[in-house]
Design an enzyme around this catalytic site. Structure first.
Site, short mmCIF file in Angstrom:
data_model
loop_
_atom_site.label_atom_id
_atom_site.label_comp_id
_atom_site.label_asym_id
_atom_site.label_seq_id
_atom_site.Cartn_x
_atom_site.Cartn_y
_atom_site.Cartn_z
N ASP A 233 -1.99 9.61 7.17
CA ASP A 233 -0.72 9.76 6.60
C ASP A 233 -0.49 11.26 6.69
O ASP A 233 0.53 11.86 6.94
CB ASP A 233 -0.50 9.14 5.33
CG ASP A 233 -0.85 7.75 5.33
OD1 ASP A 233 -0.20 6.99 6.02
OD2 ASP A 233 -2.07 7.39 4.92
N HIS B 129 -1.86 4.17 0.67
CA HIS B 129 -1.71 4.17 1.75
C HIS B 129 -0.83 2.87 2.42
O HIS B 129 -1.32 1.88 2.75
CB HIS B 129 -2.83 4.04 2.87
CG HIS B 129 -2.93 3.75 4.21
ND1 HIS B 129 -2.23 4.83 5.13
CD2 HIS B 129 -3.22 2.65 4.93
CE1 HIS B 129 -2.11 4.18 6.30
NE2 HIS B 129 -2.86 2.83 6.42
P1 NAD Z 1 -9.21 -5.11 15.25
O1 NAD Z 1 -8.77 -6.54 14.65
O2 NAD Z 1 -8.88 -4.66 16.39
O3 NAD Z 1 -10.76 -4.99 14.67
C1 NAD Z 1 -11.12 -5.39 13.64
C2 NAD Z 1 -12.76 -5.89 13.68
O4 NAD Z 1 -13.30 -6.06 12.38
C3 NAD Z 1 -12.96 -7.28 14.70
O5 NAD Z 1 -13.60 -7.05 15.55
C4 NAD Z 1 -13.54 -8.12 13.70
O6 NAD Z 1 -14.25 -9.05 14.18
C5 NAD Z 1 -14.17 -7.43 12.77
N1 NAD Z 1 -14.52 -7.80 11.45
C6 NAD Z 1 -13.69 -8.61 10.63
N2 NAD Z 1 -14.41 -9.10 9.73
C7 NAD Z 1 -15.65 -8.46 9.68
C8 NAD Z 1 -16.53 -8.30 8.74
N3 NAD Z 1 -16.74 -8.90 7.55
N4 NAD Z 1 -17.59 -7.54 8.99
C9 NAD Z 1 -17.70 -6.76 10.03
N5 NAD Z 1 -16.67 -6.87 10.94
C10 NAD Z 1 -15.65 -7.51 10.65
O7 NAD Z 1 -8.59 -4.09 14.01
P2 NAD Z 1 -8.60 -2.52 14.07
O8 NAD Z 1 -7.21 -2.09 14.88
O9 NAD Z 1 -9.61 -1.93 14.31
O10 NAD Z 1 -8.21 -2.41 12.48
C11 NAD Z 1 -8.99 -2.48 11.65
C12 NAD Z 1 -8.47 -2.37 10.11
O11 NAD Z 1 -8.18 -0.99 10.01
C13 NAD Z 1 -7.19 -3.02 9.72
O12 NAD Z 1 -7.30 -3.63 8.47
C14 NAD Z 1 -6.28 -2.04 9.92
O13 NAD Z 1 -4.87 -2.63 9.26
C15 NAD Z 1 -6.75 -0.84 9.31
N6 NAD Z 1 -6.20 0.27 9.58
C16 NAD Z 1 -6.07 1.24 8.60
C17 NAD Z 1 -5.81 2.54 8.83
C18 NAD Z 1 -5.58 3.43 7.94
O14 NAD Z 1 -5.04 4.61 7.98
N7 NAD Z 1 -6.37 3.27 6.66
C19 NAD Z 1 -5.22 2.89 10.13
C20 NAD Z 1 -5.29 1.88 11.15
C21 NAD Z 1 -5.87 0.56 10.86
C1 LMR Z 2 -1.41 2.58 10.08
O1 LMR Z 2 -0.95 3.37 9.18
O2 LMR Z 2 -0.99 2.84 11.41
C2 LMR Z 2 -2.36 1.57 9.60
O3 LMR Z 2 -2.44 1.26 8.42
C3 LMR Z 2 -2.14 0.14 10.22
C4 LMR Z 2 -0.68 -0.44 9.67
O4 LMR Z 2 -0.64 -1.66 9.30
O5 LMR Z 2 0.30 0.04 9.40
#
Ligand code: NAD
Ligand code: LMR
Length: 326
Positions: free
Chosen positions: A159, A187
């Site tokens: 962000d 967030h």
């Molecule tokens: P994704 O679905 O591509 O990958 C997530 C992975 O986590 C999968 O491979 C899944 O098998 C694995 N997983 C699920 N449960 C698990 C566990 N208990 N232990 C280990 N691995 C596990 O998702 P992504 O696009 O990589 O996003 C991951 C997370 O990050 C989501 O919750 C998304 O919303 C979040 N995210 C946060 C931000 C931020 O700014 N804070 C930004 C983008 C995404």
């Molecule tokens: C983001 O900010 O891009 C991530 O937290 C993914 C979402 O759910 O928006």
């Protein structure tokens, strides 16, 4: 050459990890002289995919990649870990808010908090990326009573970077010209990207942009950027999230530049009247591997109400997972 450090990454076969792991192994996070051992955690159905990612990491022949372990058991993946990047969690889809993931994801962070407590290095630094990141970090921390609560942080750096990019574009500046941006709070769509202290080429940002643009375009654009990406891509942000995770840990370890600061979700110490213990994003400076909240910034009435709205949401999220908070 330095002694290798152990970096645990969860969700290691997921989208974000597909960017993140290669940058960690290249030295972007901890420096070009710091070898790393990657300790990768996935769930059993994703272990085959994880093997493929590990093969690709091997094929890069990264000079700094000193070893790799693959596991579906948190106690193995977190053993002696110096860093843990908790990415593994379900992402949201169109029309969802991040807090809609709380039910699905909260349990993961309670289990992983306990495992970190039992087996990680006592000096570990933890970054929670999986959403809703602030409350998941709170859950992990409260389930790890033997670790320092300040070791648990959540990611609002994406962000923060988004806000810098928007302000730079509006003022025709480079992103490197923008300093002292702040993202307060959660967030989520209640976050408060605050330009009141920001400067662009040393000039006060509020004097450079119309107030109307700030309130009606800038703030909603940053708050809704994640949703806009999901709408456009059909999947949530991945490479930009990985890049921000690298920035977060790098600055925590190596320090923030003189005269500037970054935003990190950290346990509130009561600064700015934010309830102590909430995992809230503050402006921080980092030195010698420690972060400190930037103090004594002026907060006007508009900022105060924005900071309180996002605090209220974090309290509600916390109260909704009270059963997971020992
Ligand atoms: P994704 O679905 O591509 O990958 C997530 C992975 O986590 C999968 O491979 C899944 O098998 C694995 N997983 C699920 N449960 C698990 C566990 N208990 N232990 C280990 N691995 C596990 O998702 P992504 O696009 O990589 O996003 C991951 C997370 O990050 C989501 O919750 C998304 O919303 C979040 N995210 C946060 C931000 C931020 O700014 N804070 C930004 C983008 C995404
Ligand atoms: C983001 O900010 O891009 C991530 O937290 C993914 C979402 O759910 O928006």
């Amino acid at each position: 050459m330095k002694t290798p450090v152990r970096v645990a990454v969860t969700g290691a076969a997921g989208q974000i990890a597909y960017s993140l792991l290669f940058r960690i192994a290249a030295g972007d996070m901890l420096g070009r002289d710091q070898p790393v051992i990657l300790q990768l955690l996935e769930i059993p159905p994703a272990m085959d995919a994880l093997k493929g990612v590990a093969m690709e990491l091997e094929d890069c022949a990264f000079p700094l990649l000193a070893g790799m372990t693959l596991s579906d058991k948190a106690e193995e993946a977190f053993r002696d870990a110096d860093f843990a990047l908790l990415v593994g969690a379900r992402p949201r889809g169109p029309g969802m808010e991040r807090k809609d993931l709380l039910e699905a994801n909260a349990q993961i962070f309670s289990t992983q908090g306990k495992a970190l407590n039992d087996v990680a290095s006592r000096g570990i630094k933890v970054l929670v990326v999986g959403n809703p990141a602030n409350t998941n970090a709170l859950i992990a921390s409260r389930n790890a009573p033997d670790l320092d609560a300040r070791a648990f942080t959540s990611m609002t750096r994406l962000d923060h970077n988004r806000a810098i990019a928007q302000l730079a574009a509006k003022t025709g500046a480079e992103t490197t010209d923008v300093q002292r941006m702040i993202v307060w709070g959660n967030h989520s769509a209640t976050q408060y990207p605050d330009i009141s202290q920001a400067t662009v080429k040393g000039k006060a940002a509020p004097d450079l942009v119309p107030r109307d643009w700030y309130e009606k375009e800038f703030i909603p654009t940053v708050q809704q950027r994640g949703a806009a990406i999901i709408k456009a891509r059909g999947a949530s942000s991945a490479a930009s999230a990985a890049s921000s995770a690298i920035d977060h840990v790098r600055d925590w370890v190596m320090g923030t530049p003189d005269g500037d600061w970054v935003s990190m979700g950290i346990p509130s110490d009561g600064s700015y009247g934010i309830e102590e213990g909430l995992m809230y994003s503050f402006p921080v400076t980092c030195r010698n591997g420690e972060y400190s909240i930037v103090q004594d910034l002026s907060v006007d009435e508009f900022s105060r109400s924005m900071m309180q709205a996002t605090e209220t949401e974090l309290r509600e999220e916390r109260d909704g997972v009270a059963h997971l908070l020992p």
